[in-house]
Design an enzyme around this catalytic site. Structure first.
Site, PDB file in Angstrom:
ATOM      1  CE1 TYR A 241      84.453  36.506  32.542  1.00 60.80           C
ATOM      2  CE2 TYR A 241      82.176  37.207  32.219  1.00 60.80           C
ATOM      3  CZ  TYR A 241      83.521  37.311  31.915  1.00 60.80           C
ATOM      4  OH  TYR A 241      83.938  38.239  30.987  1.00 60.80           O
ATOM      5  CE  LYS A 245      85.510  40.085  33.136  1.00 60.45           C
ATOM      6  NZ  LYS A 245      86.768  40.763  32.700  1.00 60.45           N
TER       7      LYS A 245
END
Length: 388
Positions: A241, A245
């Site tokens: 994740y 990002k």
């Protein structure tokens, strides 16, 4: 010590919100020395935390400029942070907003709420298009639907995202975190770039916003964006994740360097929304952390921002900032980000890899159908016409 207090206050302001009835923030600093070590500890009660930030970086939704005649596109715009943005744009007279999401039921509920609050005419400004950002063929088709319905785009908010989840691959054989959060939006933006350039050429400011996160700091330190094999390594939910990002944030930095330099009326910035009460933090987190997620869902619930507090930095980047390549934290605080985020060479490697992966995976679907990605027809290291 003043620097420590300022850092604490900024961190709280950027990430948390508390009940308005609690008005006192207390920071207790204790100093102690053990040889050359200096430590501190602090505690606080919740408050209107956004007011803690530097006074020069304050922003409220009430400061949103009038958006008459402007057109916006927002992915994931029917709930959570995305709905906060959509609601704010419509309440400030935007002419049209394209909302890209998966569920018609959810978007109908969002537009019904806007209709009840602002009237049916306001709700009719929203046009819903079903779109799965992990289905790149569908993304290209949705982009065509948008370009068939408008001749300008002033605001582009890339909000839809796969959250913290276990390792998964898409049908294209690409890590789902990256395929949805980053690559799907690169494809969408590339197809819409000609209209954004035309909008800017008419002396209008165009603002591209990607929803990053301070979770980008969880990116594995050996991240090179060197190959698809590297991307498809299972680095754990947080690592993947964080890397996704970081990618959406580096993409904006790349656009600022290679797009804004040629088209100064097109700005690209990434934002951190803070700790927001969304479906992702309430429900989707269970997939990765079946037990540990209860602390996030229940224990931290009083500290979470609602959707309107959570969209502050995104709205600021979409309507007010005059600069490009920034990393903006709530409400409008500029941060440097991690060392990886500051690495321009890593941004270049990311874009090269993105081009290569899309080229390899979409050649038969896109090249033969006139996809505007020039790199699909040229060497990978060439700039493509409508990529920037």
């Amino acid at each position: 010590m003043a620097a420590i207090i300022d850092a604490v206050k900024s961190t709280i302001a950027e990430n948390f919100e508390g009940p308005t009835e609690v008005k006192v923030l207390e920071i207790h600093i204790s100093e102690f020395q053990d040889g050359t070590r200096l430590g501190c500890c602090f505690s606080f009660s919740t408050s209107m935390f956004h007011h803690l930030g530097n006074e020069g970086y304050q922003f409220a939704l009430s400061q949103t400029l009038d958006l008459t005649e402007k057109v916006a596109v927002i992915t994931g715009g029917s709930e959570g942070i995305g709905y906060g943005c959509s609601h704010t744009f419509i309440s400030n007279n935007i002419s049209k907003i394209f909302i890209l999401s998966l569920s018609q039921e959810v978007v109908n509920g969002a537009l019904d709420s806007i209709s009840q609050e602002m009237g049916p005419e306001a709700a009719r400004k929203g046009t819903w298009l079903k779109c799965n950002m992990g289905d790149w063929k569908a993304v290209a088709k949705v982009a065509k639907q948008i370009t068939d319905q408008t001749d300008r785009i002033d605001i582009m908010v890339s909000n839809a995202a796969g959250g913290i989840m276990t390792y998964q691959l898409t049908d294209y054989g690409v890590d789902r975190h990256r395929a949805v959060n980053h690559m799907g939006h690169v494809i969408l933006n590339s197809h819409l770039m000609p209209i954004m350039k035309m909008t800017a050429e008419k002396r209008n400011m165009v603002r591209i916003v990607t929803i990053g996160s301070n979770a980008h700091q969880a990116t594995p330190s050996d991240c090179k964006f060197a190959s698809l094999d590297e991307l498809n390594q299972d680095r754990g939910s947080n690592g993947q994740y964080g890397r996704a990002k970081l990618a959406v944030m580096l993409y904006c930095k790349y656009l600022a360097k290679h797009l804004t330099s040629k088209h100064p009326k097109i700005l690209a910035n990434s934002v951190h929304p803070g700790f927001v009460d969304t479906k992702m933090s309430r429900e989707d987190i269970h997939e990765s952390y079946p037990l540990g997620c209860y602390a996030m869902r229940v224990g931290l619930a009083p500290f979470k921002k609602d959707q309107f507090e959570g969209c502050l930095s995104a709205v600021f980047a979409a309507v007010k900032t005059e600069k490009s390549g920034q990393y903006i934290c709530p409400p409008a605080i500029l941060e440097q980000g991690s060392k990886l985020f500051q690495d321009d060479e890593l941004a270049g490697a990311l874009i090269t890899l993105t081009k290569q992966v899309v080229k390899d995976k979409m050649r038969h679907d896109s090249v033969k159908k006139g996809c505007p990605f020039e790199f699909l027809l040229q060497r990978v290291d060439h700039q493509l016409k409508d990529f920037v």
